[in-house]
Design a protein around this motif. Structure first.
Motif, short mmCIF file in Angstrom:
data_model
loop_
_atom_site.label_atom_id
_atom_site.label_comp_id
_atom_site.label_asym_id
_atom_site.label_seq_id
_atom_site.Cartn_x
_atom_site.Cartn_y
_atom_site.Cartn_z
N ASP A 28 0.50 -1.24 0.04
CA ASP A 28 0.18 0.39 -0.37
C ASP A 28 0.98 1.08 -0.19
O ASP A 28 0.35 2.28 -0.80
CB ASP A 28 -1.27 0.02 0.86
CG ASP A 28 -1.26 1.18 1.22
OD1 ASP A 28 -2.38 1.26 0.22
OD2 ASP A 28 -1.81 1.78 2.61
N GLN A 41 4.33 1.24 -1.73
CA GLN A 41 5.03 1.01 -2.60
C GLN A 41 3.74 2.24 -3.37
O GLN A 41 3.96 3.02 -3.97
CB GLN A 41 5.09 -0.07 -2.19
CG GLN A 41 6.76 -0.11 -2.28
CD GLN A 41 5.95 -1.70 -2.30
OE1 GLN A 41 5.53 -2.53 -3.48
NE2 GLN A 41 7.79 -2.02 -2.00
N LYS A 42 2.22 1.63 -3.10
CA LYS A 42 1.63 2.00 -4.24
C LYS A 42 0.84 3.37 -4.20
O LYS A 42 0.56 4.33 -4.55
CB LYS A 42 -0.27 1.75 -4.60
CG LYS A 42 0.46 0.00 -4.80
CD LYS A 42 -1.25 -0.64 -4.62
CE LYS A 42 -1.46 -1.51 -5.36
NZ LYS A 42 -2.57 -2.42 -4.80
N LYS A 43 0.57 3.94 -3.16
CA LYS A 43 0.75 5.79 -2.72
C LYS A 43 2.00 6.59 -3.08
O LYS A 43 1.67 7.52 -3.24
CB LYS A 43 0.79 6.10 -1.08
CG LYS A 43 -0.63 5.21 -0.62
CD LYS A 43 -1.07 5.88 0.76
CE LYS A 43 -2.32 4.86 1.46
NZ LYS A 43 -2.65 5.20 2.87
N ALA A 44 3.17 6.03 -3.08
CA ALA A 44 4.45 6.35 -3.79
C ALA A 44 4.75 6.27 -5.20
O ALA A 44 4.73 8.18 -5.47
CB ALA A 44 5.57 6.04 -2.86
N GLU A 45 4.46 5.70 -5.66
CA GLU A 45 4.62 5.72 -6.50
C GLU A 45 3.66 6.49 -6.82
O GLU A 45 2.80 7.10 -8.69
CB GLU A 45 4.11 4.62 -8.07
CG GLU A 45 4.45 4.02 -9.01
CD GLU A 45 5.38 4.33 -9.43
OE1 GLU A 45 5.66 4.84 -10.70
OE2 GLU A 45 6.21 4.29 -8.33
N ALA A 46 1.83 6.89 -6.63
CA ALA A 46 0.56 7.64 -7.21
C ALA A 46 1.28 9.16 -7.24
O ALA A 46 0.73 9.86 -7.93
CB ALA A 46 -0.66 7.12 -6.53
N LYS A 47 2.05 8.95 -5.81
CA LYS A 47 2.78 10.38 -5.52
C LYS A 47 3.37 10.80 -6.57
O LYS A 47 3.91 11.99 -6.77
CB LYS A 47 2.93 10.83 -4.27
CG LYS A 47 3.49 12.04 -3.75
CD LYS A 47 4.05 11.84 -2.47
CE LYS A 47 4.60 13.86 -1.42
NZ LYS A 47 4.93 13.08 -0.40
N LYS A 48 4.45 10.26 -7.23
CA LYS A 48 5.58 9.93 -7.98
C LYS A 48 5.50 10.24 -9.77
O LYS A 48 5.70 11.34 -9.48
CB LYS A 48 6.49 9.02 -7.61
CG LYS A 48 7.64 9.24 -8.82
CD LYS A 48 8.62 8.04 -9.28
CE LYS A 48 9.76 7.82 -9.99
NZ LYS A 48 10.38 6.96 -10.72
N LYS A 49 3.55 10.08 -9.82
CA LYS A 49 3.34 9.92 -11.11
C LYS A 49 2.65 11.23 -11.17
O LYS A 49 2.53 12.27 -12.18
CB LYS A 49 2.46 8.41 -11.39
CG LYS A 49 3.04 7.75 -12.10
CD LYS A 49 1.91 6.86 -11.56
CE LYS A 49 2.57 5.18 -12.48
NZ LYS A 49 1.08 4.18 -12.80
N GLU A 93 5.47 14.31 -11.68
CA GLU A 93 5.82 14.23 -13.05
C GLU A 93 4.49 14.68 -13.69
O GLU A 93 5.13 15.66 -14.58
CB GLU A 93 6.23 12.69 -13.33
CG GLU A 93 7.44 11.66 -12.96
CD GLU A 93 7.34 10.79 -13.22
OE1 GLU A 93 6.79 10.04 -13.49
OE2 GLU A 93 8.90 10.10 -12.50
#
Length: 271
Positions: free
Chosen positions: A103, A105-113, A116
């Motif tokens: 969870d 990692q998903k939040k971090a990926e969403a925040k990163k996207k 960007e």
């Protein structure tokens, strides 16, 4: 009487009473003995045989050992149960930890996207602003050039100007080529066709169809374009006096406007 009765060797000897008595006694004794033996055997056969098995005596030491063994067994079972509970708790904790990590990692990926995307949007806005500023810097002042530009139209140029002015008020339709609805390049192509000049169909190609001319030196009949040469997104015809005629959009249709209304990027001269 037999004729051999007087011969001694031919007579059966008579048994004496004593002999008979003795034989009878012997026989009776034998039979009695057999009867006694048979009775004894029958009695022995009828009597059940009992065998006694002695069990070991449960001493105090043995009782203590049994009790200790029971205690050990109970403790072992308790240990196994406790270990099973600990293992189950550890497995559940590991499962929850993996879920929490996924969870996060998903939040971090969403925040990163999202970051960007925001960065790309800002970059696109910056580039668009820079391009607008560059186009504005490249455009010369049109007020003077429009007034000094040739307002008289003769020959082929006059025919082109006359044609486009005749279409003012027609509708704008994407892909339209007349006679009562046009898009920008369709109108320009039809105007030049009136004087025998075949132009490409689309604005990108029309922006390179002639000789590039300065916006300070426009003549009636020149083709104005918006966007870069070779990739223009709009074209119109300069009709002199600082004015142009073009099929602008579905809201306005074909109109005549001053150059200041929407300053063009460049111009080409075909005639």
């Amino acid at each position: 009487m037999s004729h051999t009765a007087h011969i001694r060797s031919h007579r059966k000897p008579r048994r004496s009473a004593s002999t008979i008595s003795m034989r009878a006694g012997v026989a009776g004794g034998v039979l009695g003995t057999l009867a006694v033996v048979g009775a004894s055997g029958a009695a022995n056969a009828a009597e059940p045989v009992t065998q006694t098995i002695e069990l070991p005596t449960l001493t105090s030491d043995m009782a203590s050992q049994v009790a200790q063994s029971a205690d050990v067994t109970q403790q072992t079972a308790a240990d196994y149960r406790l270990r099973a509970e600990r293992d189950a708790a550890a497995a559940q904790a590991a499962k929850q930890a993996r879920a929490d990590l996924a969870d996060a990692q998903k939040k971090a990926e969403a925040k990163k996207k999202a970051a960007e995307a925001k960065k790309k949007a800002a970059e696109a806005a910056r580039r668009a602003a820079a391009e607008r500023a560059a186009r504005s810097a490249d455009r010369p002042s049109l007020s003077v050039s429009a007034s000094t530009g040739s307002s008289s139209s003769t020959g082929s140029a006059a025919s082109i100007v006359s044609f486009v002015k005749a279409q003012i008020g027609d509708a704008y339709v994407s892909g339209g080529t007349g006679p009562s609805s046009w898009d920008c390049s369709g109108l320009v192509q039809a105007a030049f066709k009136q004087v025998g000049v075949s132009l490409p169909r689309v604005s990108q190609d029309q922006s390179t169809a002639g000789t590039q001319v300065s916006l300070n030196n426009l003549k009636a009949g020149d083709i104005l374009y918006w966007g870069s040469s070779g990739s223009a997104y709009h074209v119109a015809v300069y009709v002199g006096g600082g004015m142009f005629v073009g099929a602008q959009n579905p809201s306005t249709g074909v109109v005549e406007k001053p150059l200041s209304y929407d300053p063009p990027t460049g111009a080409v001269r075909v005639l």
